[in-house]
Structure formats: structure tokens, C-alpha cells
Design a protein around this motif. Structure first.
Motif, PDB file in Angstrom:
ATOM      1  N   PHE A  97       6.293  61.187  40.853  1.00  0.00           N
ATOM      2  CA  PHE A  97       5.022  61.147  41.573  1.00  0.00           C
ATOM      3  C   PHE A  97       4.265  62.443  41.313  1.00  0.00           C
ATOM      4  N   ARG A  98       3.009  62.311  40.891  1.00  0.00           N
ATOM      5  CA  ARG A  98       2.153  63.468  40.619  1.00  0.00           C
ATOM      6  C   ARG A  98       0.902  63.314  41.475  1.00  0.00           C
ATOM      7  N   ASN A  99       0.692  64.248  42.388  1.00  0.00           N
ATOM      8  CA  ASN A  99      -0.378  64.136  43.390  1.00  0.00           C
ATOM      9  C   ASN A  99      -1.404  65.246  43.220  1.00  0.00           C
ATOM     10  N   LEU A 100      -2.682  64.871  43.332  1.00  0.00           N
ATOM     11  CA  LEU A 100      -3.763  65.831  43.485  1.00  0.00           C
ATOM     12  C   LEU A 100      -4.253  65.746  44.929  1.00  0.00           C
ATOM     13  N   ASP A 101      -4.302  66.898  45.580  1.00  0.00           N
ATOM     14  CA  ASP A 101      -4.599  66.939  47.018  1.00  0.00           C
ATOM     15  C   ASP A 101      -5.725  67.936  47.258  1.00  0.00           C
ATOM     16  N   PHE A 102      -6.860  67.455  47.797  1.00  0.00           N
ATOM     17  CA  PHE A 102      -7.999  68.322  48.083  1.00  0.00           C
ATOM     18  C   PHE A 102      -8.449  68.121  49.532  1.00  0.00           C
ATOM     19  N   SER A 103      -8.909  69.193  50.143  1.00  0.00           N
ATOM     20  CA  SER A 103      -9.445  69.082  51.499  1.00  0.00           C
ATOM     21  C   SER A 103     -10.542  70.119  51.710  1.00  0.00           C
TER      22      SER A 103
END
Length: 289
Positions: A97-103
Motif C-alpha cells: 500500500f502506497r498512500n499520499l496524505d495531504f491536509s
């Protein structure tokens, strides 16, 4: 013996920066690997027994197609062993699993605050290593099975992309009224198309005829809001009144849809109506309340 502890590697990195006062952005990448996951393995009707190619028809999404396909069966001359399964943690039963997380967060000031987040996930996994939404599965061991025959092995490894987006905030209005809106968006869950094959020596089989990411269910976008007011009396007691409005945008997206080719029927005004079972809604989001 294929029995060992499964393990998970998890690497992540994030950067957080205050762009201006009370406005913070954060972004990062998460890599996760689940290795040697436990799964049910067929030990009696092994894949090498399926040597008889049988011509069958793929009826397509509508159930009316005539595309020929090959389905593998155990020859009729071979005594059919009883199915036996055991738990193993085999090499290659891995998920990635490869996640890009922005907030983005606007902290409380001038009576309001707001935050938004985005998560995009690229997953490569045996199908049973994925939850229905394409993210990492949280299901128990009872849902984990490796391919039981060549017909289910063909599309067992799935590479899919999923994303979700959320924005929520709080506004402190006059007279102590607090308004909290929430908007949620989720990309439709990936799905494969399955058909049911009968007339085999091993019995009926429901098998995939496309990869998991060949189709997607409906995208879901929902806007909710809460309005609340607290009252204090005798300096020590407090009572709260609130009003919740769900699905304000009145989304009628299909929450779940069928993945097996079939023809279904229902009765409308006394008349029997047939319709396509594949991608037909099985659960629909409740209307605006």
C-alpha cells in the motif's frame, strides 16, 4: 510447513508548515507492506488436478453476450477428492500500500475553523487482502483465502487506486449557536465482474472474468451539517439542543452494487420487470433527512 508469523513494514514521512498565522498545511507519504499473511489454502483439490479445459460462455455485463471462455475442471475420470483447507502463511501472499496524505487546517480564529484532508492509495494485493473499498482489509482471518483453483487464480492479484476527500469546519455564530458542516467524497469502490459456471465435475463455480479494477461503483459525495446550542442554568448544569441534517445534497448514489452477472426481476404496478443484476444497486444511500 508454511506456518510462520506474518509481519508488517511501515515507513512514512511528513512535512508540516504554517503558511501564515493559523493556517497549517501537512503532506506526506506512507508505504506499507504486509508479508506472509495468513490464508486458507486448498490441500486436497490442488491446482494441478484441474487439467480439463471446458468451453463456457461469458454473457458479458448484460447477461446476453456470447463470448467463449475456457474454464478449468478436474477430469470426470478422476475421482473427486473432498475439499480440505488449512491455514498457511505462504511466500508471495503479500500486500503493498502506497498512500499520499495531504491536509490543510485553518485554526480557530474570528469565530471559525476549517480543515480538509485528501488520501490517495495505490494498492497491490491478493483480492482477499483488500476491503470492499480497495483499502487495506481489516477483515478477520475467515475472509482470507488464496485461489482454490485456476479459475480464481487468474485475476487474484489486484492493483487498484482509491481516494477520499473530506472538508469540515465549525462556526461560532451569534447567541452561542455552533454550526458544524461536513463534506465527504469517496471514489467508488473497484469491482470485478463474476459469472456463475455450472455443469462442472467440481460443481458450480463463481469465477472472475475481469480484473478487480475493471469497473467502479458509484462515487459518493455527502454533505451533512449540525447546528447546536448549549444552555447553562444554576451555574453548574448544562443542556444541549442540536439539529442534524444528513445528506443535504440528496445524493442517491448506490452504496453497494452487484458484481455477479445475472438477470433479476421485480414487480412494478403489478407487472413483472426484468433487469440486469450486474452493477444493480443492492444498497442505496438514504435520502435527505
Amino acid at each position: 510447513s508454511n506456518i510462520r508469523d506474518s509481519y508488517m513494514d511501515d515507513f512514512n514521512g511528513f512535512i508540516e508548515h504554517e503558511v501564515v498565522r493559523n493556517l497549517v498545511v501537512r503532506g506526506g507519504f506512507v508505504y506499507r507492506k504486509l508479508a506472509h499473511d495468513w490464508a486458507l489454502v486448498e490441500t486436497s483439490r490442488t491446482l494441478n488436478l484441474f487439467t480439463n479445459p471446458v468451453a463456457k460462455i461469458d454473457p458479458g455485463p448484460t447477461g446476453t453476450g456470447t463470448t467463449p471462455i475456457t474454464v478449468w475442471d478436474i477430469p470426470a475420470a478422476t475421482a473427486l477428492p473432498p475439499s480440505q483447507q488449512t491455514w498457511e502463511s505462504q511466500d508471495g501472499n503479500n500486500s503493498y500500500f502506497r498512500n499520499l496524505d495531504f491536509s490543510v487546517t485553518k485554526r480557530m480564529s474570528h469565530n471559525w475553523t476549517m480543515a480538509g484532508s485528501f488520501l490517495g492509495t495505490w494498492s497491490t494485493s491478493p483480492i482477499d487482502g483488500l476491503a470492499a473499498n480497495g483499502f487495506a482489509s481489516t477483515a478477520g482471518l475467515s475472509n482470507a483465502t488464496l485461489p482454490l483453483n485456476p479459475n480464481t487464480a487468474q485475476y487474484n492479484i489486484a492493483s487498484v487506486y482509491n481516494e477520499n476527500f473530506r472538508v469540515f469546519g465549525t462556526y461560532n455564530a451569534k447567541w452561542g449557536i455552533v454550526i458544524t458542516p461536513v463534506f465527504r467524497y469517496q471514489l467508488g469502490a473497484p469491482t470485478a465482474r463474476y459469472i456463475t459456471v455450472t455443469g462442472l465435475h467440481v460443481g458450480s463455480e463463481t469465477i472472475p472474468v475481469t480484473p478487480l479494477n475493471a469497473y467502479r461503483q458509484d462515487n459518493i459525495a455527502i454533505f451533512d451539517t449540525r447546528v447546536e446550542k448549549h444552555f447553562t442554568f444554576k451555574d453548574r448544569y448544562q443542556i444541549g439542543l442540536f439539529f442534524d441534517a444528513f445528506n443535504i445534497n440528496n445524493s442517491n448514489a448506490d452504496q453497494n452494487q452487484g458484481n455477479v452477472v445475472s438477470t433479476k426481476s421485480t414487480t412494478v404496478n403489478g407487472t413483472k420487470v426484468s433487469y440486469q443484476g450486474f452493477l444493480a444497486p443492492t444498497t442505496v444511500i438514504s435520502p435527505r433527512i
